[in-house]
Structures are given as C-alpha cells and as structure tokens.
Design an enzyme around this catalytic site. Structure first.
Site, PDB file in Angstrom:
ATOM      1  CG  ASN A   1      -1.689   1.236   1.455  1.00 37.84           C
ATOM      2  OD1 ASN A   1      -1.784   2.067   0.552  1.00 37.84           O
ATOM      3  ND2 ASN A   1      -2.273   1.396   2.647  1.00 37.84           N
ATOM      4  CD1 TRP A   2       3.492   0.925  -2.840  1.00 36.78           C
ATOM      5  CD2 TRP A   2       3.564   2.061  -4.778  1.00 36.78           C
ATOM      6  NE1 TRP A   2       4.200   0.174  -3.751  1.00 36.78           N
ATOM      7  CE2 TRP A   2       4.249   0.839  -4.956  1.00 36.78           C
ATOM      8  CE3 TRP A   2       3.473   2.939  -5.867  1.00 36.78           C
ATOM      9  CZ2 TRP A   2       4.852   0.480  -6.170  1.00 36.78           C
ATOM     10  CZ3 TRP A   2       4.063   2.585  -7.062  1.00 36.78           C
ATOM     11  CH2 TRP A   2       4.748   1.365  -7.213  1.00 36.78           C
ATOM     12  CE  LYS A   3      -0.171   3.316   4.755  1.00 40.41           C
ATOM     13  NZ  LYS A   3      -0.059   3.443   6.200  1.00 40.41           N
TER      14      LYS A   3
ATOM     15  CG  HIS B   1      -5.801   2.014   5.285  1.00 39.33           C
ATOM     16  ND1 HIS B   1      -5.385   2.977   6.164  1.00 39.33           N
ATOM     17  CD2 HIS B   1      -4.781   1.136   5.150  1.00 39.33           C
ATOM     18  CE1 HIS B   1      -4.129   2.683   6.542  1.00 39.33           C
ATOM     19  NE2 HIS B   1      -3.756   1.574   5.945  1.00 39.33           N
TER      20      HIS B   1
ATOM     21  N   GLY C   1       2.397   2.513  10.821  1.00 41.50           N
ATOM     22  CA  GLY C   1       3.343   3.608  10.626  1.00 41.50           C
ATOM     23  C   GLY C   1       4.030   4.050  11.905  1.00 41.50           C
TER      24      GLY C   1
ATOM     25  CD  GLU D   1      -2.859   5.617   6.778  1.00 41.69           C
ATOM     26  OE1 GLU D   1      -2.857   5.653   5.542  1.00 41.69           O
ATOM     27  OE2 GLU D   1      -1.920   5.129   7.445  1.00 41.69           O
TER      28      GLU D   1
ATOM     29  CD  GLU E   1      -3.498  -2.355   7.479  1.00 35.97           C
ATOM     30  OE1 GLU E   1      -2.427  -2.665   6.965  1.00 35.97           O
ATOM     31  OE2 GLU E   1      -4.094  -1.295   7.255  1.00 35.97           O
TER      32      GLU E   1
ATOM     33  N   GLY F   1       2.825  -1.053   4.320  1.00 37.03           N
ATOM     34  CA  GLY F   1       2.836   0.375   4.002  1.00 37.03           C
ATOM     35  C   GLY F   1       4.256   0.849   3.740  1.00 37.03           C
ATOM     36  N   GLY F   2       4.869   1.453   4.756  1.00 32.17           N
ATOM     37  CA  GLY F   2       6.196   2.068   4.616  1.00 32.17           C
ATOM     38  C   GLY F   2       7.225   1.186   3.912  1.00 32.17           C
TER      39      GLY F   2
ATOM     40  CB  SER G   1       5.197  -1.448  12.117  1.00 32.60           C
ATOM     41  OG  SER G   1       4.743  -0.113  12.318  1.00 32.60           O
TER      42      SER G   1
END
Ligand code: PGA
Length: 249
Positions: A6-8, A92, A170, A94, A164, A231-232, A210
């Site tokens: 997930n590149w956000k 998600h 993150g 976010e 999640e 993610g990251g 994470s």
C-alpha cells in the site's frame, strides 16, 4: 500467501514506474506467493503497463460506491477495472480516521467492488484505547459484521481481510506474533460463521502494521496469517522483496 504493498500518498509517476519495474525484474512469477501493489490513482495506468504479464497484480487504495456521476474528486469501480485493477483496499484506518468512512459505507463499497469483479481488501483493526480496554475483539467483530454486510461470495478468493491495529500502523510498533495469532483466529471464526466453513476457511487474512523485513517471517509463520499489507516498507524495493521472500518460506 499474499503480500500487498500500500503505497499510500507517496511516489510521483516516475518513481512509481521505477519501483514497479524493479519489482517486476526481481520477482517474476511467484510460486506460492501472490503479490499486489496499490499505487495512488494517478499512477495506476502507468504501473499497469509495467506489471502487465508479470503476475504482480494491481490494486487501488479506495473507490466510490457509485458507477459514475456528480461526485467531484472520486473514482469508481468500473474506472479501476478499466485500468487493470484486481484489488481495491477498502476501509483502511486512515480512511476511517481522516475521511470519516464508516462500516456501512465500507460495506456499500465492498458490494460495488464485487459487482465489478474487483477483490476488496477490507481493513479492520482496533485503536490503542480499545486495545487497552480489552475491547479489540468486540470492535473487530463489529467492524467485520457491518463492513461485510450484504457482501456475497461464491469463492474465498473474492475477498481479502486485513487486520491492521491502528496503533501499529506507521508507528514502528508491531503487534506481537501472539496478539496477531489470537486476532486472526478470531477473524477466521467470524468469517466461517458469516460465509460458511469452506469459504470462510479460505479467505486470506493479512496482517498490516509496521511489517518489516526483520519481523515478517515471525508474523507470517503464525496460523491464519495468510500474508501482509505493507505500508512504509513497500516503498523500498529491497525491503518489499525481502518481505515477499519471508512469505515464500
Ligand atoms: P505500515 O502501514 O506498514 O507503514 O505500518 C501499513 C498499512 O497502513 O497498510
């Protein structure tokens, strides 16, 4: 096993092309690991051109519940299909936190995604206060029930669920393998109850929050952990490839 990046809201068009090319040249076709990446909307078409024929699947990070219409700034399921998407991430944390998405809205989007043969990756997970109050199982049970309302499946591969915990996203703070195992077992029971034993047992349940090259293997080893939503660490080819490698073992 399934590993989805997930590149956000990261990477411009050139960087998106570069990262997807690096993944294609290193991954080829995976035997036991399915891989997906979810770039921002504006990069979907370009990334699909890079991925086409590679076995890595394309996904979007969100969509609107209608086919088309006066919804300024939104993108629909048919549009995502037309640029080659297989997956769409829905609900998600976010989106829930910053864009006020509700379980009822996620359910309408999931139904719409299925109607257009997209595979929804429906995200659930408790906040830190909910975990501390030992409400995490209740919260996730409610999110699953309401976010999957009216969703009909013919096959387990038509839905993915991602656990999640909000406090792990993150933050560099991962849920422990024991916490993940317990929650994934809980989610599995809900899915079997909701969709029947056969389908419920086969739905991929991803862990997200994470996940890094050094903790991925411990998490993926646990029962009912069918992969990860990354993610990251999905923004760096080497890290993402190491995580895919951990899923392959
Ligand atoms: P993270 O994000 O890996 O950066 O914690 C996971 C996610 O939000 O899907």
């Amino acid at each position: 096993m399934l590993v989805v990046g997930n590149w956000k809201m990261n990477l411009d068009l050139a960087a998106a092309r570069q990262l997807s090319s690096a993944l294609v040249s290193s991954l080829g076709r995976q035997d036991h690991v399915e891989v997906g990446i979810c770039p921002p909307f504006v990069a979907l078409d370009a990334v699909y051109s890079v991925l086409h024929g590679s076995g890595i699947r394309l996904g979007a990070q969100n969509m609107h519940e209608a086919d088309n219409g006066a919804f300024t700034g939104e993108v629909s399921a048919p549009m995502l299909r037309a640029v080659g998407c297989h997956y769409v991430i829905l609900g998600h944390s976010e989106r829930r936190q910053f864009f006020v998405e509700t379980d009822a809205g996620v359910s309408r989007k999931a139904v719409q995604a299925r109607a257009h043969r997209l595979v929804p990756i429906v995200c659930v997970g408790e906040s830190l206060p909910e975990r501390e109050a030992e409400q995490h199982e209740t919260v996730v049970q409610r999110q699953l029930r309401e976010s999957l309302e009216n969703v009909e499946l013919n096959h387990a591969s038509e839905l993915v669920v991602a656990y999640e915990p909000v406090w792990a996203i993150g933050t560099g703070r991962t849920a422990s393998p024991e916490q993940v195992e317990a929650m994934h077992g809980h989610i599995r029971r809900q899915l079997e109850h909701r969709f029947g034993r056969t389908i419920g047992a086969g739905i991929a349940i991803l862990y997200g929050g994470s996940v890094k090259p050094d903790n991925a293997a411990d998490l993926f080893d646990r029962p009912d952990v069918d992969g990860g939503l990354i993610g990251g660490a999905s923004l760096k080819a080497d890290d993402f490839l190491s995580i895919v490698q951990a899923a392959r073992r």
